[in-house]
Design a protein around this motif. Structure first.
Motif, PDB file in Angstrom:
ATOM      1  N   SER A 132       0.598  -0.978  -0.422  1.00 26.99           N
ATOM      2  CA  SER A 132      -0.469   0.077  -0.066  1.00 26.99           C
ATOM      3  C   SER A 132       1.171   1.287  -0.082  1.00 26.99           C
ATOM      4  O   SER A 132       2.037   0.858   0.235  1.00 26.99           O
ATOM      5  N   PRO A 133       0.036   2.757   0.002  1.00 26.21           N
ATOM      6  CA  PRO A 133       0.834   3.627  -0.254  1.00 26.21           C
ATOM      7  C   PRO A 133       2.069   3.989   1.238  1.00 26.21           C
ATOM      8  O   PRO A 133       2.882   4.709   0.871  1.00 26.21           O
ATOM      9  N   ASP A 134       1.646   3.565   2.111  1.00 27.16           N
ATOM     10  CA  ASP A 134       1.997   3.461   3.585  1.00 27.16           C
ATOM     11  C   ASP A 134       2.660   2.478   3.566  1.00 27.16           C
ATOM     12  O   ASP A 134       3.711   1.903   4.636  1.00 27.16           O
ATOM     13  N   GLY A 135       2.668   1.543   3.171  1.00 19.84           N
ATOM     14  CA  GLY A 135       3.919  -0.058   2.737  1.00 19.84           C
ATOM     15  C   GLY A 135       3.291  -1.488   3.315  1.00 19.84           C
ATOM     16  O   GLY A 135       4.230  -1.965   3.780  1.00 19.84           O
ATOM     17  N   CYS A 136       2.371  -1.141   3.993  1.00 19.86           N
ATOM     18  CA  CYS A 136       1.551  -2.357   4.547  1.00 19.86           C
ATOM     19  C   CYS A 136       1.155  -3.583   2.683  1.00 19.86           C
ATOM     20  O   CYS A 136       1.271  -3.091   1.859  1.00 19.86           O
ATOM     21  N   GLU A 187      14.051  -9.535   0.310  1.00 13.18           N
ATOM     22  CA  GLU A 187      13.047  -8.318   0.783  1.00 13.18           C
ATOM     23  C   GLU A 187      12.196  -9.615   0.791  1.00 13.18           C
ATOM     24  O   GLU A 187      11.762  -9.213   1.817  1.00 13.18           O
ATOM     25  N   VAL A 188      11.316 -10.106   0.458  1.00 15.18           N
ATOM     26  CA  VAL A 188      10.312 -11.613   0.101  1.00 15.18           C
ATOM     27  C   VAL A 188      10.821 -12.236   1.298  1.00 15.18           C
ATOM     28  O   VAL A 188      10.074 -12.489   2.532  1.00 15.18           O
ATOM     29  N   TRP A 189      11.946 -12.542   1.598  1.00 11.44           N
ATOM     30  CA  TRP A 189      12.615 -13.856   2.550  1.00 11.44           C
ATOM     31  C   TRP A 189      12.357 -12.989   4.085  1.00 11.44           C
ATOM     32  O   TRP A 189      12.356 -13.758   5.166  1.00 11.44           O
ATOM     33  N   GLU A 190      12.841 -11.195   4.219  1.00  8.35           N
ATOM     34  CA  GLU A 190      12.410 -10.996   5.576  1.00  8.35           C
ATOM     35  C   GLU A 190      11.074 -11.121   6.417  1.00  8.35           C
ATOM     36  O   GLU A 190      10.506 -11.085   7.009  1.00  8.35           O
ATOM     37  N   PHE A 191      10.286 -10.648   4.780  1.00  4.72           N
ATOM     38  CA  PHE A 191       9.323 -11.349   5.706  1.00  4.72           C
ATOM     39  C   PHE A 191       8.295 -12.564   5.763  1.00  4.72           C
ATOM     40  O   PHE A 191       7.855 -12.983   6.992  1.00  4.72           O
ATOM     41  N   LEU A 192       8.627 -13.894   5.207  1.00  2.46           N
ATOM     42  CA  LEU A 192       8.672 -14.968   4.827  1.00  2.46           C
ATOM     43  C   LEU A 192       9.514 -15.709   6.474  1.00  2.46           C
ATOM     44  O   LEU A 192       8.610 -16.564   7.342  1.00  2.46           O
ATOM     45  N   LEU A 193       9.960 -15.223   6.533  1.00  2.00           N
ATOM     46  CA  LEU A 193      10.748 -15.694   7.961  1.00  2.00           C
ATOM     47  C   LEU A 193      10.488 -14.930   8.788  1.00  2.00           C
ATOM     48  O   LEU A 193      10.641 -14.916  10.240  1.00  2.00           O
ATOM     49  N   GLY A 194       9.384 -13.890   8.920  1.00  2.00           N
ATOM     50  CA  GLY A 194       8.584 -12.991  10.329  1.00  2.00           C
ATOM     51  C   GLY A 194       9.866 -12.105  10.577  1.00  2.00           C
ATOM     52  O   GLY A 194      10.265 -11.591  11.870  1.00  2.00           O
ATOM     53  N   PHE A 199       9.585  -8.899   9.843  1.00  2.00           N
ATOM     54  CA  PHE A 199       8.958  -7.814   9.656  1.00  2.00           C
ATOM     55  C   PHE A 199       7.409  -8.528   9.668  1.00  2.00           C
ATOM     56  O   PHE A 199       7.136  -9.619   8.928  1.00  2.00           O
ATOM     57  N   ASP A 200       6.253  -7.340   9.976  1.00  2.00           N
ATOM     58  CA  ASP A 200       4.538  -7.505  10.321  1.00  2.00           C
ATOM     59  C   ASP A 200       4.605  -7.459   9.007  1.00  2.00           C
ATOM     60  O   ASP A 200       5.123  -6.209   8.182  1.00  2.00           O
ATOM     61  N   PRO A 201       3.564  -8.215   7.869  1.00  2.00           N
ATOM     62  CA  PRO A 201       3.199  -6.822   7.008  1.00  2.00           C
ATOM     63  C   PRO A 201       2.536  -6.090   7.541  1.00  2.00           C
ATOM     64  O   PRO A 201       2.407  -5.728   5.899  1.00  2.00           O
ATOM     65  N   ARG A 202       1.630  -5.502   8.457  1.00  2.00           N
ATOM     66  CA  ARG A 202       1.082  -4.732   8.515  1.00  2.00           C
ATOM     67  C   ARG A 202       1.775  -2.921   9.031  1.00  2.00           C
ATOM     68  O   ARG A 202       1.230  -2.427   9.128  1.00  2.00           O
ATOM     69  N   SER A 203       2.999  -3.793   8.782  1.00  2.00           N
ATOM     70  CA  SER A 203       4.179  -2.774   9.209  1.00  2.00           C
ATOM     71  C   SER A 203       4.245  -1.943   7.859  1.00  2.00           C
ATOM     72  O   SER A 203       4.080  -2.113   6.924  1.00  2.00           O
ATOM     73  N   ASP A 215       1.332 -15.161  12.721  1.00  2.00           N
ATOM     74  CA  ASP A 215       2.026 -14.935  14.121  1.00  2.00           C
ATOM     75  C   ASP A 215       3.610 -14.773  14.348  1.00  2.00           C
ATOM     76  O   ASP A 215       3.918 -14.551  15.841  1.00  2.00           O
ATOM     77  N   ILE A 216       4.255 -14.690  13.406  1.00  2.00           N
ATOM     78  CA  ILE A 216       5.669 -15.217  13.085  1.00  2.00           C
ATOM     79  C   ILE A 216       6.158 -14.365  14.185  1.00  2.00           C
ATOM     80  O   ILE A 216       7.092 -14.386  14.695  1.00  2.00           O
ATOM     81  N   PHE A 217       5.698 -13.149  13.518  1.00  2.00           N
ATOM     82  CA  PHE A 217       6.478 -11.386  13.543  1.00  2.00           C
ATOM     83  C   PHE A 217       6.150 -11.882  15.560  1.00  2.00           C
ATOM     84  O   PHE A 217       7.022 -11.678  15.551  1.00  2.00           O
ATOM     85  N   PHE A 218       5.335 -11.994  15.553  1.00  2.00           N
ATOM     86  CA  PHE A 218       4.717 -11.210  17.054  1.00  2.00           C
ATOM     87  C   PHE A 218       5.282 -12.272  18.035  1.00  2.00           C
ATOM     88  O   PHE A 218       6.043 -12.009  19.314  1.00  2.00           O
ATOM     89  N   ALA A 219       5.652 -13.656  17.848  1.00  2.00           N
ATOM     90  CA  ALA A 219       6.133 -14.574  18.700  1.00  2.00           C
ATOM     91  C   ALA A 219       7.781 -14.183  18.460  1.00  2.00           C
ATOM     92  O   ALA A 219       7.951 -14.340  19.775  1.00  2.00           O
TER      93      ALA A 219
END
Length: 453
Positions: free
Chosen positions: A49-53, A75-82, A84-88, A337-341
């Motif tokens: 999204s425009p703000d990065g979500c 870049e993609v792996w940083e999300f897959l591995l947790g 970063f939170d995708p909603r950040s 929930d991986i990022f929160f854990a």
């Protein structure tokens, strides 16, 4: 089921160049970049999204269809591995990134203060210390100092112990944790020099040094596990994909959160014991004849699959295909929930504003996770205390299925068993392995359910 493109696609080998003298010894990658199937740079950037979500659901669907384009894989792996939170947002992720880079720098400096080779660009391949804490003359230092020593009037005081040259002028170390850490540094160096040695990327000594430094720092901060052989194979792709050393470290650290239990071995058991037991149970249900044959050969403990679990099929497929295989597994098993854990374990390094509940709806996009929920509902807690059976177990089962006839007809002992499975090295089709794992998983659930009263 996963859908695969019918077009020939573009080979991805050029992104992971092999040394000219090794081209005949390295298997060709079977992974192809396919328009409309592979997650391209354009599709990846359009998912924000425009703000990065990040619209993680669309990303997961595309990865499950055709993997990730090499240009955006890091870049993609940083999300897959947790990581970063995708909603950040973009700003929130940059804040987290800078915090983590500073933390890694502090840890690396702590290690450098304990041993000056960390961050020096050198790769240590000989012991630095005895088990009782006495420093050993470093062969690399001796080699560099040879010319100066010839011109000097005296040399440092040394003594020999079982052929090892002890530096008597250096202070003896008494801290057991430091001794244990320093004892691993040369083993890390030996493994680093053997890791992906056919790649042009590692002709650059700076890249080798990054790999050694990351593993040395990790061995210090995770004292329960430290360093074990196989970790260099897991860390190497992070160095290749991410330019910043700290970013590569954090991806490796997140991967180790999933796999560190594999490296906890004792005199009584190996770290992958649970996965080996799951594999045995699965083969017994799906193919009792093959299971009985393996037991007759003395392979009923399934230890022959040890390496596949330890380094996630790095030996069975090419470098490029191993990356494809990993991202496929992570996309299928994705847990919102991986990022929160990770934050909770780290003491909430970054307090994200998004609640867990907002991510619950994403769970069904990880196909494997959906099936696990169904499995738990129908069959009770079949997974046990260590969590759900990972897809990697069913991938090993698919390898055994592929080699079934040969194992039954030709294997007359453990040596034959290992020889037949070694034929898989470099020849495993990652795409077929993923598809086969999903089919076997579905078949396994049906058989288990049918046996229940």
């Amino acid at each position: 089921m996963m859908k695969w493109g019918l077009g020939s696609g573009t080979p991805a080998d050029s992104y992971y160049e092999v040394r000219s003298d090794c081209t005949d010894d390295v298997p060709k990658s079977k992974f192809k970049i396919k328009a409309g199937k592979t997650l391209s740079a354009r599709k990846w950037h359009a998912a924000f999204s425009p703000d990065g979500c990040l619209d993680i659901a669309s990303v997961l669907r595309r990865i499950q269809t055709g993997g990730v384009h090499p240009t955006v894989r890091g870049e993609v792996w940083e999300f897959l591995l947790g990581c970063f939170d995708p909603r950040s947002t973009f700003d929130e992720r940059e804040e987290i990134r800078q915090i983590r880079r500073l933390q890694y720098a502090r840890w690396k400096e702590d290690c450098r203060e304990m041993d000056s080779h960390v961050g020096s660009g050198k790769i240590i391949t000989a012991p630095l210390i005895t088990e009782d804490g006495r420093p050993i003359k470093d062969p690399l230092v001796l080699l560099e100092a040879t010319a100066d020593r010839n011109n000097s009037e005296g040399a440092p005081a040394t003594s020999r112990n079982n052929g090892i040259e002890i530096d008597e002028t250096a202070e003896r170390i008494t801290d057991k944790q430091i001794i244990e850490w320093k004892l691993t540094l040369h083993q890390i160096g030996l493994d680093v020099l053997r890791t992906d040695r056919t790649m042009v990327f590692y002709e650059n000594k700076e890249n080798l040094s990054k790999l050694w430094d990351i593993l040395a720092v990790y061995a210090w901060i995770d004292k329960d596990v430290g360093y074990c052989q196989g970790m260099s194979d897991l860390c190497s792709p992070m160095i290749v994909l991410l330019n910043d050393e700290a970013d590569a470290f954090w991806c490796f650290e997140k991967l180790m959160r999933r796999l560190r239990g594999n490296f906890k071995c004792t005199d009584q058991s190996v770290g992958v014991a649970n996965q080996l037991q799951h594999l045995a149970s699965i083969i017994q249900v799906l193919d009792p004849k093959l299971h009985d044959h393996l037991e007759t050969l003395g392979g009923g403990d399934y230890l022959f699959a040890f390496r596949m679990f330890m380094v996630l099929f790095r030996r069975e497929v090419s470098f490029g295909d191993s990356l494809y295989l990993w991202e496929m597994m992570w996309a299928l098993e994705y847990d919102p929930d991986i990022f929160f854990a990770a934050c909770e374990e780290q003491g909430a390094v970054h307090k994200n504003k998004v609640s867990k509940s907002k991510l619950r709806g994403l769970r069904h996009f990880g196909k494997w996770d959906k099936d696990k929920d169904k499995e738990n509902t129908k069959n009770g807690s079949e997974d046990g205390e260590d969590g759900p059976v990972p897809i990697s177990v069913f991938m090993v089962a698919s390898v055994l299925k592929e080699k079934r006839e040969k194992l039954l007809q030709e294997a007359r002992g453990l040596d034959d068993l290992i020889r037949i499975l070694n034929d898989v090295n470099g020849n495993l089709d990652a795409k077929k392995a993923c598809a086969g794992a999903l089919k076997l998983h579905k078949k396994y659930l049906k058989k288990v359910q049918a046996k229940k009263p």
